[in-house]
Scaffold this motif. Sequence first.
Motif, PDB file in Angstrom:
ATOM      1  N   ASN A  37      49.016  19.693 -66.299  1.00 54.94           N
ATOM      2  CA  ASN A  37      48.438  18.525 -65.250  1.00 54.94           C
ATOM      3  C   ASN A  37      47.184  18.921 -64.604  1.00 54.94           C
ATOM      4  O   ASN A  37      46.615  19.967 -64.864  1.00 54.94           O
ATOM      5  CB  ASN A  37      49.543  18.410 -64.361  1.00 54.94           C
ATOM      6  N   LYS A  41      48.514  17.596 -59.474  1.00 55.88           N
ATOM      7  CA  LYS A  41      50.169  17.654 -59.808  1.00 55.88           C
ATOM      8  C   LYS A  41      50.129  19.368 -60.054  1.00 55.88           C
ATOM      9  O   LYS A  41      49.511  20.109 -60.060  1.00 55.88           O
ATOM     10  CB  LYS A  41      50.396  17.028 -61.052  1.00 55.88           C
ATOM     11  N   SER A  45      54.521  20.031 -66.820  1.00 57.10           N
ATOM     12  CA  SER A  45      55.365  18.987 -66.837  1.00 57.10           C
ATOM     13  C   SER A  45      56.239  19.308 -67.867  1.00 57.10           C
ATOM     14  O   SER A  45      55.713  19.954 -68.963  1.00 57.10           O
ATOM     15  CB  SER A  45      54.846  17.640 -66.612  1.00 57.10           C
ATOM     16  N   ASP A  54      58.428  18.847 -62.803  1.00 55.44           N
ATOM     17  CA  ASP A  54      57.129  19.415 -62.553  1.00 55.44           C
ATOM     18  C   ASP A  54      57.407  20.832 -62.168  1.00 55.44           C
ATOM     19  O   ASP A  54      58.091  21.322 -61.532  1.00 55.44           O
ATOM     20  CB  ASP A  54      56.264  18.936 -61.686  1.00 55.44           C
ATOM     21  N   SER A 113      54.092  14.675 -57.115  1.00 58.68           N
ATOM     22  CA  SER A 113      55.414  14.709 -57.865  1.00 58.68           C
ATOM     23  C   SER A 113      56.614  14.424 -57.044  1.00 58.68           C
ATOM     24  O   SER A 113      56.577  14.767 -55.983  1.00 58.68           O
ATOM     25  CB  SER A 113      55.598  16.066 -58.414  1.00 58.68           C
ATOM     26  N   VAL A 116      59.786  19.040 -58.050  1.00 56.48           N
ATOM     27  CA  VAL A 116      58.909  20.457 -58.350  1.00 56.48           C
ATOM     28  C   VAL A 116      59.601  21.487 -57.947  1.00 56.48           C
ATOM     29  O   VAL A 116      60.215  21.559 -56.962  1.00 56.48           O
ATOM     30  CB  VAL A 116      57.621  20.451 -57.341  1.00 56.48           C
TER      31      VAL A 116
END
Length: 175
Positions: A37, A41, A45, A54, A113, A116
């Motif tokens: 990413n 981000k 991912s 993520d 996101s 995460v």
Amino acid sequence: MKSSSEEKIALEHQAARIFMRLYQHKFGVKMQHIWHNEPAKPDVSCYLDQQRLDLEIAHLYGSEAEAMKILGRELKGGTQEALQSLRQCPLADRLLLALDKLISNKAQKSYDSERVWLVIRNAHPDWHAQELEQTPHLLKIPAQHPFEQIWLVADMTGQAGLVPLFPVPTELSQA
């Protein structure tokens, strides 16, 4: 020779693949298809049982001087002095300090996101699974952070397995 950003991405992908393999093996849940990413981000991912997840990847080296040594960089006078002074502090104390600092630094970030997880891969050759497994209830994890879960890959290759850091498993928090 790779640039430092290419090396960083390669290390992140390697850590993500190892984590996904270990998690999949431990829990029998399919993890697949990673991609890198952009900075807003998390690093990579993937899909966890067909739901997007993520992963923010971090490497636990101890200190900047130790990172340079572990990564095979040239050690100049100041770095060598820093490594020498680290020998004054017990290894277990340095482990907790390094983990607390790393998690605190990552907790200050915000990510674009919905889900995460923080995945930390231990890169320090002197910290082993036994010590790492005893740290979760000792960590000072900030009250506010963006991570649904925090995991530690106990060594660079994944041979020593995974250690859950957050949420702390019930059996560890009662120890």
